[in-house]
Design a protein around this motif. Structure first.
Motif, PDB file in Angstrom:
ATOM      1  N   LEU A 462      -5.723  12.523  15.184  1.00 20.10           N
ATOM      2  CA  LEU A 462      -6.956  12.978  15.817  1.00 20.10           C
ATOM      3  C   LEU A 462      -7.322  11.992  16.927  1.00 20.10           C
ATOM      4  N   LEU A 463      -7.892  12.491  17.998  1.00 21.78           N
ATOM      5  CA  LEU A 463      -8.172  11.625  19.141  1.00 21.78           C
ATOM      6  C   LEU A 463      -9.124  10.484  18.789  1.00 21.78           C
ATOM      7  N   ASP A 464     -10.028  10.713  17.847  1.00 19.96           N
ATOM      8  CA  ASP A 464     -10.960   9.645  17.471  1.00 19.96           C
ATOM      9  C   ASP A 464     -10.282   8.490  16.726  1.00 19.96           C
ATOM     10  N   GLN A 465      -9.054   8.706  16.262  1.00 24.63           N
ATOM     11  CA  GLN A 465      -8.316   7.617  15.608  1.00 24.63           C
ATOM     12  C   GLN A 465      -7.766   6.610  16.605  1.00 24.63           C
ATOM     13  N   ILE A 466      -7.756   6.982  17.884  1.00 27.33           N
ATOM     14  CA  ILE A 466      -7.140   6.135  18.910  1.00 27.33           C
ATOM     15  C   ILE A 466      -8.154   5.092  19.364  1.00 27.33           C
ATOM     16  N   ASN A 467      -7.980   3.882  18.897  1.00 28.59           N
ATOM     17  CA  ASN A 467      -8.873   2.779  19.262  1.00 28.59           C
ATOM     18  C   ASN A 467      -8.062   1.485  19.264  1.00 28.59           C
ATOM     19  N   TYR A 468      -8.699   0.391  19.637  1.00 22.62           N
ATOM     20  CA  TYR A 468      -7.963  -0.864  19.767  1.00 22.62           C
ATOM     21  C   TYR A 468      -7.484  -1.414  18.430  1.00 22.62           C
ATOM     22  N   LYS A 469      -8.204  -1.164  17.349  1.00 25.45           N
ATOM     23  CA  LYS A 469      -7.721  -1.613  16.039  1.00 25.45           C
ATOM     24  C   LYS A 469      -6.389  -0.947  15.714  1.00 25.45           C
ATOM     25  N   PHE A 470      -6.325   0.367  15.950  1.00 25.16           N
ATOM     26  CA  PHE A 470      -5.101   1.130  15.722  1.00 25.16           C
ATOM     27  C   PHE A 470      -3.986   0.650  16.655  1.00 25.16           C
ATOM     28  N   TYR A 471      -4.321   0.498  17.933  1.00 20.51           N
ATOM     29  CA  TYR A 471      -3.326   0.102  18.930  1.00 20.51           C
ATOM     30  C   TYR A 471      -2.777  -1.299  18.669  1.00 20.51           C
ATOM     31  N   ASN A 472      -3.623  -2.220  18.258  1.00 22.62           N
ATOM     32  CA  ASN A 472      -3.166  -3.595  18.020  1.00 22.62           C
ATOM     33  C   ASN A 472      -2.156  -3.667  16.883  1.00 22.62           C
ATOM     34  N   ILE A 473      -2.264  -2.767  15.920  1.00 30.11           N
ATOM     35  CA  ILE A 473      -1.239  -2.713  14.866  1.00 30.11           C
ATOM     36  C   ILE A 473       0.053  -2.130  15.428  1.00 30.11           C
ATOM     37  N   LEU A 507       0.466  13.579  36.989  1.00 31.77           N
ATOM     38  CA  LEU A 507      -0.810  14.173  36.610  1.00 31.77           C
ATOM     39  C   LEU A 507      -1.660  13.154  35.853  1.00 31.77           C
ATOM     40  N   ARG A 508      -2.955  13.201  36.127  1.00 30.91           N
ATOM     41  CA  ARG A 508      -3.915  12.390  35.380  1.00 30.91           C
ATOM     42  C   ARG A 508      -5.033  13.311  34.918  1.00 30.91           C
ATOM     43  N   PHE A 509      -5.375  13.237  33.634  1.00 30.70           N
ATOM     44  CA  PHE A 509      -6.458  14.081  33.138  1.00 30.70           C
ATOM     45  C   PHE A 509      -7.038  13.463  31.864  1.00 30.70           C
ATOM     46  N   ASN A 510      -8.233  13.904  31.520  1.00 31.65           N
ATOM     47  CA  ASN A 510      -8.824  13.543  30.233  1.00 31.65           C
ATOM     48  C   ASN A 510      -8.493  14.643  29.233  1.00 31.65           C
ATOM     49  N   VAL A 511      -8.164  14.252  28.027  1.00 29.73           N
ATOM     50  CA  VAL A 511      -7.826  15.239  27.011  1.00 29.73           C
ATOM     51  C   VAL A 511      -8.982  15.355  26.025  1.00 29.73           C
ATOM     52  N   VAL A 512      -9.303  16.597  25.659  1.00 28.15           N
ATOM     53  CA  VAL A 512     -10.461  16.888  24.816  1.00 28.15           C
ATOM     54  C   VAL A 512     -10.008  17.658  23.578  1.00 28.15           C
ATOM     55  N   GLN A 513     -10.571  17.271  22.439  1.00 31.33           N
ATOM     56  CA  GLN A 513     -10.262  17.954  21.176  1.00 31.33           C
ATOM     57  C   GLN A 513     -11.586  18.302  20.493  1.00 31.33           C
ATOM     58  N   ASN A 514     -11.745  19.536  20.122  1.00 34.77           N
ATOM     59  CA  ASN A 514     -12.996  19.959  19.490  1.00 34.77           C
ATOM     60  C   ASN A 514     -13.312  19.101  18.269  1.00 34.77           C
ATOM     61  N   GLY A 515     -14.555  18.677  18.178  1.00 33.07           N
ATOM     62  CA  GLY A 515     -14.981  17.880  17.036  1.00 33.07           C
ATOM     63  C   GLY A 515     -14.701  16.405  17.175  1.00 33.07           C
ATOM     64  N   GLN A 516     -14.080  15.996  18.283  1.00 33.43           N
ATOM     65  CA  GLN A 516     -13.739  14.589  18.499  1.00 33.43           C
ATOM     66  C   GLN A 516     -14.521  14.048  19.695  1.00 33.43           C
ATOM     67  N   VAL A 517     -15.053  12.845  19.535  1.00 34.39           N
ATOM     68  CA  VAL A 517     -15.842  12.226  20.598  1.00 34.39           C
ATOM     69  C   VAL A 517     -14.957  11.659  21.701  1.00 34.39           C
ATOM     70  N   THR A 518     -13.840  11.054  21.294  1.00 29.57           N
ATOM     71  CA  THR A 518     -12.949  10.376  22.240  1.00 29.57           C
ATOM     72  C   THR A 518     -12.303  11.370  23.210  1.00 29.57           C
ATOM     73  N   LYS A 519     -12.283  10.994  24.497  1.00 28.78           N
ATOM     74  CA  LYS A 519     -11.624  11.807  25.519  1.00 28.78           C
ATOM     75  C   LYS A 519     -10.701  10.895  26.339  1.00 28.78           C
ATOM     76  N   PRO A 520      -9.575  10.487  25.769  1.00 25.49           N
ATOM     77  CA  PRO A 520      -8.735   9.500  26.461  1.00 25.49           C
ATOM     78  C   PRO A 520      -8.115  10.035  27.749  1.00 25.49           C
ATOM     79  N   VAL A 521      -7.815   9.104  28.646  1.00 24.73           N
ATOM     80  CA  VAL A 521      -7.102   9.427  29.882  1.00 24.73           C
ATOM     81  C   VAL A 521      -5.621   9.606  29.571  1.00 24.73           C
ATOM     82  N   CYS A 522      -5.044  10.647  30.143  1.00 26.97           N
ATOM     83  CA  CYS A 522      -3.606  10.908  29.990  1.00 26.97           C
ATOM     84  C   CYS A 522      -2.915  10.755  31.345  1.00 26.97           C
TER      85      CYS A 522
END
Length: 575
Positions: A462-473, A507-522
C-alpha cells in the motif's frame, strides 16, 4: 515491451510472523526476507550485518595447501612467476589483485593477458611458450584454465608449473597442474560454490597470508577489485560473495585505489555513493573495453597504477577506447535492427540470427543483448573473423540457447557456453543453413511464455507503507544483484496526477491510491512515447486517469540538498 509479471508466492505465514516479531520489521519485509531464505534471527543478523570474520577458511578449498606451498617455494627460490588472466573484467581484476598483492614484497613477477583476436579465450599455446621462453617456472592462471588440459600438459613438458584458479565448471578430466583451485570441482568441499574468478584468486592470497603470517589487512585492501569482479561477472550476491561485495563497495566509496578512482572520475561517480549498478553500467564496461577492441593489458596497468596522475592518463586511454566501443555498439545495433525491420518474415520469427562480415567481433555479444531489448527472442549475432563466421548468442528468460545450438552442431566447427549465453564458429558457407535450422529448432522448443520478458515482483504494497523507516531497512539489504535482487513491489488500482514529460523521453507523475494519504512521485524512464494495448500512448492513458497496477522500486532522490522518496517505475498494467 509488455512484461509477464512473476509475483513471488507468499512465504509460510508462521515463519513470516515469527521473523517479523524477532527482528521488528513489518510482515511485508519479513515475507520478502523469508522468500530469500532469511528465515531465522541468526540468518537475518548475518544478512544485515555482513562480517569479514564469517569468510570461509581458504584451506577448505581442495588443493589450497598445495597451491600455497608451491607459491612459497617459488618466492623462496626467487623463481619468475607469471600471473595469467582472461581479458574480461573478472580476469583483469583477478590479475590486478594477485599481481598487485605479490608485487608489494616480490619482484620477479610479470602478468600476461591473452590477445582476444590472436589467442582467444583462456590459456593459449602462445602464452605457455612465452612463459617457457622467458624462464618462468610458475604460472598462476586466474579466471581460466580448468579445461586447458593440453596447454597445461605442454607447459609441464616445457618445465613450467601451473596453479589454476578458476570458477568455471570442470570437465571430466582435470589439467595436470600442481594445484587446481576451483570450488566447482566435484571433489572440493569448499562451502561456497559461486565465487568469481577474482574471488578464487583472493582466497589464494588469503591462504598465503595466513600461512606466512602476513597482515590480513593487506589482503582485504584488494576488496575493491573483488567487488568489481563480482558485479561485472554477474555471480550471485549471496553468502560469501555478499560479504566480499559489501566490504568491497565500502572501500570503493571510502578509499579506492588510484586506478579505480580515476575510472570513477571519468564515470562522474565521485559525488555519489557507488552501488552494484554503477559498476555494471559504468566502471565495468570501461575496464572491458580494452579487451574488446584492443588489448586488456591497458586495463590491468590502470588497475595496478599507484599514482593518481598516472592513473588519470591511463583512464583517459581506456575511456577513449570505451567511447569507440560504444560507437561500434550503437552503429552495429542500428544496422542489426534495420535488418530485422526490413523483412516482415524475419520480424515474425521465433529467433534472430544475423550475419555481416564487417561487424566488430568485440561487441557482437552486446549487440545480441540490445536486439533482445527490442525483439525479445533467442538471438545470435555473427561476423567474419579469420575466414570463419563467429558469433555470440544470448537467450531469453528460461530458454536454453546452448541446447538449441547443440541441435545444429552438424553445421558448426566449434561452440560452447551455457543456458543464457554461448559462442559459436562455423564456415561462412553454412550461415544460411544455420539460420534456417536454428529457427526450426527454436520454434519447436520455445513457448509463448518465453517470448515475453519476465518481471519478478516481490510483493504487493500500500502506498502509505512507503516511508523512510521502510526504505532504510530496504537499503540495508544491499548490495543487490543475482540471488539478492533489488526489491520490486506493486500497487493495485492506482491512477496518476500531474503527469509530465521530461526531456521528451521520460514521464513524471504522482500516483494515487484510494484510501491512502501518500501520493509519491513516480519516474518512468523512457516511457514518454511507450505504447500499450493497440498503440495507445501510456502518457495519454495516464492523463485520462485510467486505473492501472504499478510495479516499482523505491529510491531516494536528492536535489538541492533536499531528499525524498520516489518510485522508479518498472512497468504499468492498465485495466
Amino acid at each position: 515491451m509488455v512484461y509477464n509479471w512473476k509475483i513471488r508466492e507468499k512465504a509460510d505465514i508462521e515463519n513470516v510472523v515469527s521473523l517479523s516479531s524477532e527482528i521488528n520489521v513489518n510482515e511485508t519485509l519479513a515475507n520478502m526476507l523469508v522468500n530469500r531464505g532469511i528465515n531465522t534471527f541468526q540468518k537475518a543478523k548475518d544478512y544485515f550485518r555482513p562480517d569479514l570474520d564469517k569468510l570461509h577458511d581458504p584451506y577448505l578449498m581442495k588443493d589450497m595447501d598445495k597451491a600455497v606451498d608451491r607459491l612459497i617455494h617459488a618466492i623462496a627460490a626467487e623463481e619468475k612467476i607469471l600471473i595469467y588472466g582472461d581479458y574480461d573484467v573478472d580476469g583483469t581484476t583477478s590479475v590486478a589483485l594477485v599481481y598487485g598483492y605479490l608485487s608489494q614484497f616480490y619482484q620477479h613477477l610479470e602478468f600476461y593477458i591473452p590477445d582476444r583476436y590472436k589467442e582467444g579465450y583462456g590459456i593459449s599455446e602462445r602464452g605457455v611458450r612465452y612463459a617457457a621462453e622467458e624462464n618462468f617456472k610458475l604460472v598462476i592462471s586466474l579466471d581460466c584454465g580448468i579445461k586447458a588440459i593440453e596447454k597445461v600438459k605442454l607447459a609441464k613438458e616445457l618445465g613450467v608449473d601451473f596453479i589454476i584458479c578458476d570458477h568455471h565448471t570442470p570437465g571430466e578430466e582435470l589439467p595436470p597442474a600442481v594445484a587446481i583451485l576451483d570450488p566447482k570441482r566435484l571433489d572440493c568441499n569448499y562451502p561456497y560454490k559461486e565465487l568469481s574468478g577474482c574471488g578464487v584468486g583472493f582466497k589464494l592470497i588469503q591462504g598465503y597470508a595466513m600461512k606466512t603470517n602476513k597482515d590480513a589487512s593487506k589482503v582485504t585492501a584488494y576488496l575493491d577489485l573483488l567487488a568489481i569482479s563480482i558485479a561485472a561477472d554477474i555471480v550471485p550476491i549471496t553468502g560469501e560473495n555478499r560479504i566480499l561485495a559489501f566490504y568491497g563497495i565500502e572501500r570503493l566509496n571510502n578509499n579506492p585505489r588510484p586506478g579505480i578512482k580515476a575510472l570513477m572520475l571519468k564515470s562522474n561517480l565521485v559525488e555519489k555513493e557507488i552501488d552494484i549498478s554503477d559498476i555494471v553500467f559504468k566502471i565495468g564496461p570501461r575496464i572491458n573495453a580494452s579487451g574488446r577492441l584492443e588489448h586488456a593489458k591497458a586495463s590491468v596497468e590502470l588497475l595496478i597504477s599507484k599514482d593518481l596522475d598516472d592513473a588519470m592518463r591511463r583512464a583517459e586511454i581506456v575511456d577513449t577506447v570505451n567511447a569507440a566501443r560504444k560507437n561500434f555498439d550503437e552503429n552495429i545495433t542500428r544496422e542489426a535492427l534495420q535488418m530485422i525491420e526490413e523483412r516482415d518474415v524475419v520480424q515474425q520469427m521465433k529467433s534472430t540470427v544475423l550475419f555481416k562480415e564487417d561487424w566488430h567481433k568485440g561487441v557482437i555479444g552486446i549487440v545480441a543483448s540490445r536486439c533482445i531489448e527490442k525483439y525479445y527472442r533467442p538471438t545470435i549475432i555473427l561476423t567474419e573473423s579469420n575466414n570463419k563466421a563467429t558469433g555470440s548468442a544470448r537467450s531469453v528468460y528460461d530458454f536454453n540457447i546452448y541446447e538449441a545450438i547443440s541441435e545444429c552442431s552438424d553445421l558448426l566447427e566449434q561452440f560452447g557456453g551455457h543456458k543464457y549465453a554461448a559462442g559459436l564458429t562455423m564456415s561462412v558457407a553454412n550461415v544460411a543453413a544455420f539460420q534456417e535450422k536454428f529457427e526450426r529448432v527454436v520454434s519447436s522448443r520455445i513457448q509463448d511464455v518465453h517470448l515475453m520478458p519476465v518481471l519478478e515482483v516481490d510483493d504487493e504494497i500500500l502506498l502509505d507503507q512507503i516511508n523512510y523507516k521502510f526504505y532504510n531497512i530496504l537499503k540495508q539489504m544491499a548490495p543487490f544483484g543475482p540471488g539478492n535482487p533489488e526489491p520490486i513491489f506493486y500497487a493495485n488500482q492506482v491512477y496518476a496526477e500531474d503527469v509530465r514529460i521530461l526531456k521528451e523521453k521520460h514521464l513524471r507523475f504522482n500516483v494515487v491510491q484510494n484510501g491512502q494519504v501518500t501520493k509519491p512521485v513516480c519516474i518512468a524512464f523512457g516511457m514518454a512515447d511507450r505504447t500499450k494495448y493497440e498503440d495507445e500512448i501510456v502518457y495519454k492513458m495516464l492523463k485520462q486517469k485510467m486505473r492501472f497496477d504499478l510495479a516499482f522500486e523505491i529510491r531516494e532522490n536528492t536535489f538541492r540538498n533536499n531528499s525524498s522518496l520516489q518510485l522508479y517505475v518498472k512497468d504499468i498494467k492498465f485495466d
